[in-house]
Design a protein around this motif. Structure first.
Motif, PDB file in Angstrom:
ATOM      1  N   ASN A 147       0.801  -1.235   0.000  1.00  0.00           N
ATOM      2  CA  ASN A 147       0.000   0.000   0.000  1.00  0.00           C
ATOM      3  C   ASN A 147       0.830   1.281   0.000  1.00  0.00           C
ATOM      4  OD1 ASN A 147       0.649  -0.650   2.661  1.00  0.00           O
ATOM      5  ND2 ASN A 147      -1.461  -0.849   3.343  1.00  0.00           N
ATOM      6  N   LYS A 148       2.169   1.166   0.075  1.00  0.00           N
ATOM      7  CA  LYS A 148       3.103   2.280  -0.158  1.00  0.00           C
ATOM      8  C   LYS A 148       2.752   3.563   0.600  1.00  0.00           C
ATOM      9  CE  LYS A 148       5.054   2.582  -4.267  1.00  0.00           C
ATOM     10  NZ  LYS A 148       5.281   2.661  -5.738  1.00  0.00           N
ATOM     11  N   PRO A 149       2.784   3.526   1.939  1.00  0.00           N
ATOM     12  CA  PRO A 149       2.497   4.740   2.699  1.00  0.00           C
ATOM     13  C   PRO A 149       3.578   5.804   2.538  1.00  0.00           C
ATOM     14  CG  PRO A 149       3.250   2.995   4.155  1.00  0.00           C
ATOM     15  CD  PRO A 149       3.071   2.378   2.794  1.00  0.00           C
ATOM     16  N   THR A 150       3.210   7.043   2.816  1.00  0.00           N
ATOM     17  CA  THR A 150       4.178   8.140   2.852  1.00  0.00           C
ATOM     18  C   THR A 150       5.041   8.012   4.103  1.00  0.00           C
ATOM     19  OG1 THR A 150       2.678   9.533   4.127  1.00  0.00           O
ATOM     20  CG2 THR A 150       2.514   9.661   1.711  1.00  0.00           C
ATOM     21  N   GLN A 151       6.054   8.856   4.217  1.00  0.00           N
ATOM     22  CA  GLN A 151       6.892   8.849   5.420  1.00  0.00           C
ATOM     23  C   GLN A 151       6.058   9.183   6.671  1.00  0.00           C
ATOM     24  OE1 GLN A 151      10.268   7.813   5.524  1.00  0.00           O
ATOM     25  NE2 GLN A 151       9.589   7.150   3.491  1.00  0.00           N
ATOM     26  N   GLU A 152       5.124  10.092   6.537  1.00  0.00           N
ATOM     27  CA  GLU A 152       4.245  10.406   7.677  1.00  0.00           C
ATOM     28  C   GLU A 152       3.376   9.196   8.020  1.00  0.00           C
ATOM     29  OE1 GLU A 152       2.527  12.331  10.856  1.00  0.00           O
ATOM     30  OE2 GLU A 152       4.294  12.932   9.684  1.00  0.00           O
ATOM     31  N   GLY A 153       2.907   8.495   6.984  1.00  0.00           N
ATOM     32  CA  GLY A 153       2.121   7.287   7.223  1.00  0.00           C
ATOM     33  C   GLY A 153       2.929   6.210   7.921  1.00  0.00           C
ATOM     34  N   LEU A 154       4.191   6.053   7.505  1.00  0.00           N
ATOM     35  CA  LEU A 154       5.076   5.091   8.167  1.00  0.00           C
ATOM     36  C   LEU A 154       5.278   5.465   9.630  1.00  0.00           C
ATOM     37  CD1 LEU A 154       7.813   4.644   5.407  1.00  0.00           C
ATOM     38  CD2 LEU A 154       6.215   2.887   6.190  1.00  0.00           C
ATOM     39  N   TYR A 155       5.513   6.755   9.873  1.00  0.00           N
ATOM     40  CA  TYR A 155       5.734   7.225  11.243  1.00  0.00           C
ATOM     41  C   TYR A 155       4.524   6.892  12.126  1.00  0.00           C
ATOM     42  CZ  TYR A 155       6.159  10.385  15.212  1.00  0.00           C
ATOM     43  OH  TYR A 155       6.203  10.892  16.486  1.00  0.00           O
TER      44      TYR A 155
ATOM     45  N   ILE B 199      11.972   3.257   4.630  1.00  0.00           N
ATOM     46  CA  ILE B 199      11.875   4.088   5.844  1.00  0.00           C
ATOM     47  C   ILE B 199      13.113   4.980   5.850  1.00  0.00           C
ATOM     48  CG2 ILE B 199      11.408   4.123   8.322  1.00  0.00           C
ATOM     49  CD1 ILE B 199      10.981   1.083   8.183  1.00  0.00           C
ATOM     50  N   GLU B 200      12.931   6.261   5.592  1.00  0.00           N
ATOM     51  CA  GLU B 200      14.070   7.168   5.454  1.00  0.00           C
ATOM     52  C   GLU B 200      14.724   7.437   6.822  1.00  0.00           C
ATOM     53  OE1 GLU B 200      15.394   8.028   2.727  1.00  0.00           O
ATOM     54  OE2 GLU B 200      13.827   7.442   1.302  1.00  0.00           O
ATOM     55  N   PRO B 201      16.036   7.749   6.819  1.00  0.00           N
ATOM     56  CA  PRO B 201      16.736   8.012   8.076  1.00  0.00           C
ATOM     57  C   PRO B 201      16.060   9.073   8.935  1.00  0.00           C
ATOM     58  CG  PRO B 201      18.319   7.758   6.298  1.00  0.00           C
ATOM     59  CD  PRO B 201      16.961   7.737   5.660  1.00  0.00           C
ATOM     60  N   GLU B 202      15.507  10.093   8.310  1.00  0.00           N
ATOM     61  CA  GLU B 202      14.834  11.154   9.070  1.00  0.00           C
ATOM     62  C   GLU B 202      13.601  10.611   9.800  1.00  0.00           C
ATOM     63  OE1 GLU B 202      17.169  12.937   5.722  1.00  0.00           O
ATOM     64  OE2 GLU B 202      15.723  11.293   5.878  1.00  0.00           O
ATOM     65  N   THR B 203      12.901   9.675   9.166  1.00  0.00           N
ATOM     66  CA  THR B 203      11.734   9.057   9.796  1.00  0.00           C
ATOM     67  C   THR B 203      12.162   8.141  10.939  1.00  0.00           C
ATOM     68  OG1 THR B 203      10.559   9.156   7.685  1.00  0.00           O
ATOM     69  CG2 THR B 203       9.658   7.683   9.346  1.00  0.00           C
ATOM     70  N   ILE B 204      13.249   7.403  10.726  1.00  0.00           N
ATOM     71  CA  ILE B 204      13.780   6.553  11.793  1.00  0.00           C
ATOM     72  C   ILE B 204      14.195   7.404  12.988  1.00  0.00           C
ATOM     73  CG2 ILE B 204      15.639   4.944  12.413  1.00  0.00           C
ATOM     74  CD1 ILE B 204      15.574   4.098   9.372  1.00  0.00           C
ATOM     75  N   ALA B 205      14.782   8.572  12.716  1.00  0.00           N
ATOM     76  CA  ALA B 205      15.175   9.477  13.801  1.00  0.00           C
ATOM     77  C   ALA B 205      13.949   9.921  14.604  1.00  0.00           C
ATOM     78  CB  ALA B 205      15.911  10.688  13.237  1.00  0.00           C
ATOM     79  N   ARG B 206      12.854  10.252  13.922  1.00  0.00           N
ATOM     80  CA  ARG B 206      11.609  10.611  14.622  1.00  0.00           C
ATOM     81  C   ARG B 206      11.105   9.432  15.460  1.00  0.00           C
ATOM     82  NH1 ARG B 206       7.008  12.513  10.773  1.00  0.00           N
ATOM     83  NH2 ARG B 206       6.034  13.153  12.741  1.00  0.00           N
ATOM     84  N   LEU B 207      11.150   8.247  14.862  1.00  0.00           N
ATOM     85  CA  LEU B 207      10.628   7.059  15.546  1.00  0.00           C
ATOM     86  C   LEU B 207      11.496   6.639  16.730  1.00  0.00           C
ATOM     87  CD1 LEU B 207       9.513   5.092  12.380  1.00  0.00           C
ATOM     88  CD2 LEU B 207       8.001   5.797  14.253  1.00  0.00           C
ATOM     89  N   SER B 208      12.775   7.002  16.689  1.00  0.00           N
ATOM     90  CA  SER B 208      13.662   6.634  17.803  1.00  0.00           C
ATOM     91  C   SER B 208      13.273   7.339  19.095  1.00  0.00           C
ATOM     92  CB  SER B 208      15.116   6.949  17.445  1.00  0.00           C
ATOM     93  OG  SER B 208      15.349   8.354  17.417  1.00  0.00           O
TER      94      SER B 208
END
Length: 292
Positions: A109-117, A144-153
């Motif tokens: 379903n290919k979510p956006t980075q915000e959707g992944l977050y 999952i881009e590094p910036e999104t991983i940083a938010r999720l951390s």
């Protein structure tokens, strides 16, 4: 939570009728722990999660916990492309007593980075056990881009990343932006280079076959014996590649069956190894001295 250095993404054994063989699964779990695995991922991609029912998954978690008897951490692969369903399975897995969760990026379903977050945040906040994100764009068609991983951390319970993105620059950026998250290589052949970028270990398929050597490679690198780590990497390099000459887990199941660790066949739409694949695996195992 310390998941250790070598995490094996375990296969799911089936009997002749392609029903889950829980007895063989427990024997395999015991074998893996005796051969270097610090943690076991149950019902990941290697465990053929798409063709397992929720009931089978939950029973596998129970079987793994019983077999490990606290000698290794049990990580349940509860991620999917349906956030609500992932939450439901994650909560049930926690109730059974697993030590952590592996959460794959939503596929198809290919979510956006915000959707992944939001997806990962909602799952992680529904439980009280550690969660490992799993980035594998080759299977999910989303990164999952590094910036999104940083938010999720910064999200409670999200403590680790299985990085199968195959992009060492993005691994570097992830470590720079989210230094507190434990990064694990998701590709056996990239474990050694990823250790130099701060990876803690590997979520491995090859550890079914060479777990002790993979652990020695990681420990050698950590002790500063890079020469020895490289020797092991190069010795195992053909194995790392041969286990992915066709769709995982077809080759590793064939390898285990050849080694006498009976894990049976594969559920459709996956099929058993063809003769060419069987020979390549046999040749590789003989070259390593695993088969006579």
């Amino acid at each position: 939570m310390d998941f250790g250095k070598v995490i094996t993404a375990v296969v799911t054994p089936f009997d002749d009728e392609l029903k889950v063989d829980y007895d063989s699964f427990q024997k395999l779990t015991d074998y893996l722990i005796a051969n270097g695995s610090d943690s076991i991922v149950v019902t990941g991609t290697t465990g053929e999660s798409p063709t397992l029912t929720d009931e089978e998954k939950l029973n596998l978690y129970k079987a793994a916990l019983e077999a490990s008897n606290k000698r290794a951490k049990i990580i349940a692969g509860t991620g999917s492309n349906n956030t609500a369903k992932s939450i439901e399975l994650s909560v049930k897995a926690q109730e059974i007593g697993v030590d952590g969760l592996l959460l794959v990026a939503p596929y198809y379903n290919k979510p956006t980075q915000e959707g992944l977050y939001r997806h990962f945040k909602m799952i992680a906040e529904s439980v009280n056990i550690p969660c490992m994100l799993y980035n594998v764009p080759g299977r999910t068609s989303v990164n999952i881009e590094p910036e999104t991983i940083a938010r999720l951390s910064k999200v409670k319970n999200i403590v680790a990343l299985k990085d199968a993105g195959g992009n060492l620059d993005k691994t570097s950026l992830t470590k720079k932006l989210a230094p507190e998250i434990d990064v694990y290589s998701g590709d056996d052949s990239l474990t050694l280079p990823m250790l130099s970028l701060g990876a803690k270990g590997v979520v491995s398929v090859a550890s079914h076959v060479a777990g002790k050597e993979i652990k020695e490679m990681i420990e050698s690198f950590e002790k500063g014996d890079v020469k020895r780590a490289l020797e092991i990497h190069l010795r195992l390099f053909d194995l790392f590649k041969t286990l992915f000459i066709t769709t995982n887990p077809i080759p590793v199941k064939e390898a285990l069956n050849q080694m006498g660790l009976k894990v049976g066949g594969l559920r459709p739409p996956l099929v058993d190894a063809d003769e060419k694949t069987k020979k390549a695996i046999s040749d590789c195992l003989k070259a390593l001295g695993i088969l006579g």
